[in-house]
Design an enzyme around this catalytic site. Structure first.
Site, PDB file in Angstrom:
ATOM      1  N   GLU A  42       0.872  -1.161   0.000  1.00  0.00           N
ATOM      2  CA  GLU A  42       0.000   0.000   0.000  1.00  0.00           C
ATOM      3  C   GLU A  42       0.915   1.218   0.000  1.00  0.00           C
ATOM      4  OE1 GLU A  42      -2.645   0.399   3.350  1.00  0.00           O
ATOM      5  OE2 GLU A  42      -3.451   2.265   2.504  1.00  0.00           O
ATOM      6  N   ARG A 268       5.448 -12.654   9.853  1.00  0.00           N
ATOM      7  CA  ARG A 268       6.077 -11.345   9.640  1.00  0.00           C
ATOM      8  C   ARG A 268       7.489 -11.366  10.192  1.00  0.00           C
ATOM      9  NH1 ARG A 268       2.264  -7.260   8.997  1.00  0.00           N
ATOM     10  NH2 ARG A 268       3.711  -5.565   9.310  1.00  0.00           N
ATOM     11  N   LYS A 278       4.771   0.885   8.751  1.00  0.00           N
ATOM     12  CA  LYS A 278       4.840   2.174   8.059  1.00  0.00           C
ATOM     13  C   LYS A 278       4.180   3.261   8.887  1.00  0.00           C
ATOM     14  CE  LYS A 278       3.845   0.177   3.611  1.00  0.00           C
ATOM     15  NZ  LYS A 278       2.414  -0.116   3.593  1.00  0.00           N
TER      16      LYS A 278
HETATM   17  P1  ATP Z   1       2.822  -1.814   7.466  1.00  0.00           P
HETATM   18  O1  ATP Z   1       2.101  -2.106   8.740  1.00  0.00           O
HETATM   19  O2  ATP Z   1       4.243  -1.531   7.679  1.00  0.00           O
HETATM   20  O3  ATP Z   1       2.137  -0.786   6.627  1.00  0.00           O
HETATM   21  P2  ATP Z   1       1.595  -3.686   5.801  1.00  0.00           P
HETATM   22  O4  ATP Z   1       1.572  -5.157   5.873  1.00  0.00           O
HETATM   23  O5  ATP Z   1       0.341  -2.964   6.101  1.00  0.00           O
HETATM   24  O6  ATP Z   1       2.783  -3.193   6.681  1.00  0.00           O
HETATM   25  P3  ATP Z   1       1.711  -3.442   2.977  1.00  0.00           P
HETATM   26  O7  ATP Z   1       2.141  -2.286   2.184  1.00  0.00           O
HETATM   27  O8  ATP Z   1       0.299  -3.828   2.935  1.00  0.00           O
HETATM   28  O9  ATP Z   1       2.156  -3.147   4.451  1.00  0.00           O
HETATM   29  O10 ATP Z   1       2.654  -4.693   2.701  1.00  0.00           O
HETATM   30  C1  ATP Z   1       2.986  -5.229   1.467  1.00  0.00           C
HETATM   31  C2  ATP Z   1       3.397  -6.649   1.705  1.00  0.00           C
HETATM   32  O11 ATP Z   1       4.491  -6.703   2.612  1.00  0.00           O
HETATM   33  C3  ATP Z   1       2.279  -7.449   2.315  1.00  0.00           C
HETATM   34  O12 ATP Z   1       2.154  -8.669   1.652  1.00  0.00           O
HETATM   35  C4  ATP Z   1       2.708  -7.637   3.750  1.00  0.00           C
HETATM   36  O13 ATP Z   1       2.196  -8.819   4.274  1.00  0.00           O
HETATM   37  C5  ATP Z   1       4.227  -7.634   3.635  1.00  0.00           C
HETATM   38  N1  ATP Z   1       4.839  -7.216   4.891  1.00  0.00           N
HETATM   39  C6  ATP Z   1       4.616  -6.081   5.568  1.00  0.00           C
HETATM   40  N2  ATP Z   1       5.307  -6.056   6.722  1.00  0.00           N
HETATM   41  C7  ATP Z   1       6.004  -7.216   6.774  1.00  0.00           C
HETATM   42  C8  ATP Z   1       6.900  -7.803   7.719  1.00  0.00           C
HETATM   43  N3  ATP Z   1       7.231  -7.181   8.846  1.00  0.00           N
HETATM   44  N4  ATP Z   1       7.426  -9.004   7.427  1.00  0.00           N
HETATM   45  C9  ATP Z   1       7.113  -9.631   6.290  1.00  0.00           C
HETATM   46  N5  ATP Z   1       6.262  -9.150   5.366  1.00  0.00           N
HETATM   47  C10 ATP Z   1       5.707  -7.960   5.599  1.00  0.00           C
HETATM   48 MG    MG Z   2      -1.044  -1.738   5.691  1.00  0.00          MG
END
Ligand code: ATP
Ligand code: MG
Length: 563
Positions: A42, A268, A278
């Site tokens: 995102e 994760r 983020k």
């Molecule tokens: P954040 O909370 O940092 O925004 P998110 O999962 O909401 O993380 P996205 O932009 O939706 O962020 O993530 C893109 C991809 O990265 C998704 O498939 C998510 O599962 C993966 N991802 C995000 N954080 C991690 C992590 N700490 N370890 C492994 N994969 C991750």
């Molecule tokens: Mg997110």
């Protein structure tokens, strides 16, 4: 978790259960023609080390099985998203060394299709417009122990729902007045199946679609369908989406999709002393606690890049942690040692004196200068660098002692009356110290042992050790930024007393305004890593100007014992 090299090496072969699943799928009767994965960020912030793991997994899996990996911006929350983040994310993925398949994709480019599918669900009696407000909807939803209750709007007729949904799309309702929901099961033990919202009204313009829409699909209604549109075979996400999988499958089952991707979850990546979200990282930026998303203390890909971490090291680290379904916190020292291992082998060598003590060589003529030549790297063929030598040098204050009783083994540096080798140059002997009125040593008078450049001295001139130095007449001043971990707490976002924004290590950035670098560093390229001999790993920062070089310390040479 231990982080010595042997563990790192064996961990490099850690299992990846997703690869096992794909190998089995490829052997099955209905094996996909090609493996298609996607990385679906995102664009609401910069990518961090956790995303690096997901990138390595998605792109790496596609590479391993000769498949392709799409980059899809999951842009269903226009309020929080921006073009700046899109550009940064693309830059980071390329820098890590991965190439997405064809053009960048956007969930928003499927908005028409998603809208039509929502209409399809209404037509099949599987979705309805609900006028409960957020608070009421929450109350109707129940919780883990209480089943939900049907919304009073659940039995609206198909034609009424079609009219209302069209009116939602046309901007006929205020934000939050109503929403479109799937009609599934308010009693389901899986909360995600209790008539989840599909569309909400949001009077916000979108970075890709402008003002075309005032209703936006919810993540769950967009993700699986986007996977289906793109022919994704393995939709890999993190474990918190496990409970969403039945919903992901429900949509695919109830819509006329052309392909049926499958969702797989892995744990994760979590690191101690690090925040990987983020949203939380944005707070550090917005509050001015760090100097932007690419501050070298940030666990963002751009921050690590600016800090001098290499893409190779980050990828190696992601391999080392492996892909499993068990949650655990990884020691950030493991990432640091992956970086150190890479730099130890690949970084150029250079000399820089941080806390200078002037040395005057009594047997070198005033104004005379000699150009020495040193290998850029002790083992790899990276060419030679020119190193000027003159009557006046700087060495580190801590590399000199007046204490002649110091044992040769104990203090392998310069001592009055004794010999030391200057790296790549002469053996010198310290003869005399000059002090200021307060008794501080301000200068050492020494002499060179002639003929000792690149040659062993006679036994009576045997040096105690080797120290680094620069020619005071030729050295270039530079600023050094020395970084330490950003947080003082091992689990900053789980501390019960204080928010993570108040658990900042006060020594996370120390600026040394003036250190003295050998002149070859004038040509240091941004992001090209150096080992400043005996000092640490450094990288030129983009803040460097012709007048003022700036180097970031990537890491000290060795892990400090205190941690
Ligand atoms: P954040 O909370 O940092 O925004 P998110 O999962 O909401 O993380 P996205 O932009 O939706 O962020 O993530 C893109 C991809 O990265 C998704 O498939 C998510 O599962 C993966 N991802 C995000 N954080 C991690 C992590 N700490 N370890 C492994 N994969 C991750
Ligand atoms: Mg997110």
């Amino acid at each position: 978790m231990s982080n010595d090299n042997s563990t790192a090496e064996s961990a490099a072969k850690t299992s990846n259960f997703i690869h096992q699943i794909i190998e089995d799928d490829l052997k099955s009767a209905d094996a996909p023609k090609q493996i298609v994965t996607r990385f679906p960020p995102e664009p609401n912030g910069y990518l961090h080390i956790g995303h690096a793991k997901s990138i390595c997994l998605n792109f790496g899996t596609a590479e391993k099985f000769n498949g392709v990996c799409n980059l899809r911006f999951d842009d269903t929350n226009p309020e929080k998203e921006s073009q700046e983040y899109i550009e940064a994310i693309k830059r980071d993925i390329r820098w890590l060394g991965f190439t997405w398949h064809e053009d960048v994709r956007y969930t928003s480019s499927y908005f028409d299709q998603l809208y039509n599918w929502a209409v399809y669900l209404i037509e099949k009696g599987n979705a309805y417009v609900c006028d409960l407000n957020a608070e009421q909807a929450r109350a109707y939803r129940g919780d883990f122990t209480t089943p939900g209750k049907n919304s009073p709007y659940r039995d609206r007729s198909i034609s009424e729902n079609l009219t209302l949904f069209a009116k939602m799309k046309a901007g006929g309702f205020a934000e939050g007045f109503c929403s479109l929901r799937a009609k599934i099961d308010m009693q389901s033990s899986n909360m995600n199946l209790r008539d989840p919202m599909l569309y909400r009204i949001l009077n916000v313009s979108h970075h890709q679609t402008g003002d075309q829409w005032c209703i936006y699909p919810i993540y769950d209604f967009a993700h699986g369908q986007s996977d289906a549109i793109e022919g994704i075979t393995h939709s890999i996400c993190t474990l918190e989406f496990e409970g969403h999988r039945p919903l992901y499958e429900w949509f695919l089952e109830h819509l006329p999709v052309a392909s049926t991707p499958r969702q797989y979850e892995f744990s994760r990546l979590e690191l101690n002393y690090t925040v990987t979200s983020k949203r939380k990282l944005k707070q550090l930026v917005d509050k001015g606690i760090v100097n932007g998303w690419d501050d070298p203390r940030m666990p963002t890909i751009s921050g690590m890049r600016r800090r001098g971490y290499t893409a190779t090291a980050i990828r190696k680290f992601c391999d080392m942690v492996g892909v499993t379904r068990s949650n655990g916190v990884v020691d950030v020292g493991m990432l640091e040692s992956a970086v150190r291992e890479d730099l130890e082998v690949n970084a150029k060598r250079a000399m820089c004196v941080i806390d200078p003590l002037k040395v005057t060589l009594s047997n070198v003529a005033e104004g005379a200068s000699e150009m020495l030549s040193l290998a850029v790297h002790p083992k790899l063929d990276m060419g030679e660098r020119e190193l000027p030598f003159s009557k006046y040098l700087y060495i580190e204050k801590q590399d000199f002692s007046e204490d002649t009783s110091l044992g040769r083994k104990k203090f392998k540096r310069l001592v009055i009356g004794d010999y030391v080798r200057l790296r790549g140059a002469y053996v010198i002997k310290a003869e005399q110290v000059i002090k200021d009125d307060s008794g501080q040593i301000i200068e050492v008078i020494a002499s060179i042992v002639p003929g000792t450049v690149g040659a062993n001295p006679a036994p009576e001139f045997k040096p105690r050790g080797v120290i680094h130095w620069v020619s005071a007449c030729h050295a270039v001043p530079c600023e050094l930024r020395i970084y330490d971990r950003l947080f003082s707490d091992a689990t900053p976002d789980k501390n019960k007393e204080k928010p993570f924004t108040e658990l900042i290590n006060p020594d996370s950035l120390q600026v040394i305004p003036r250190a003295w670098a050998e002149p070859s560093l004038l040509k240091a390229e941004i992001e090209s890593g150096y080992q400043f001999e005996r000092t640490g790993y450094f990288v030129a920062d983009a803040d460097s100007t012709p007048e003022q070089l700036v180097f970031n310390q990537t890491l000290p040479l060795r892990e400090s014992k205190a941690k």
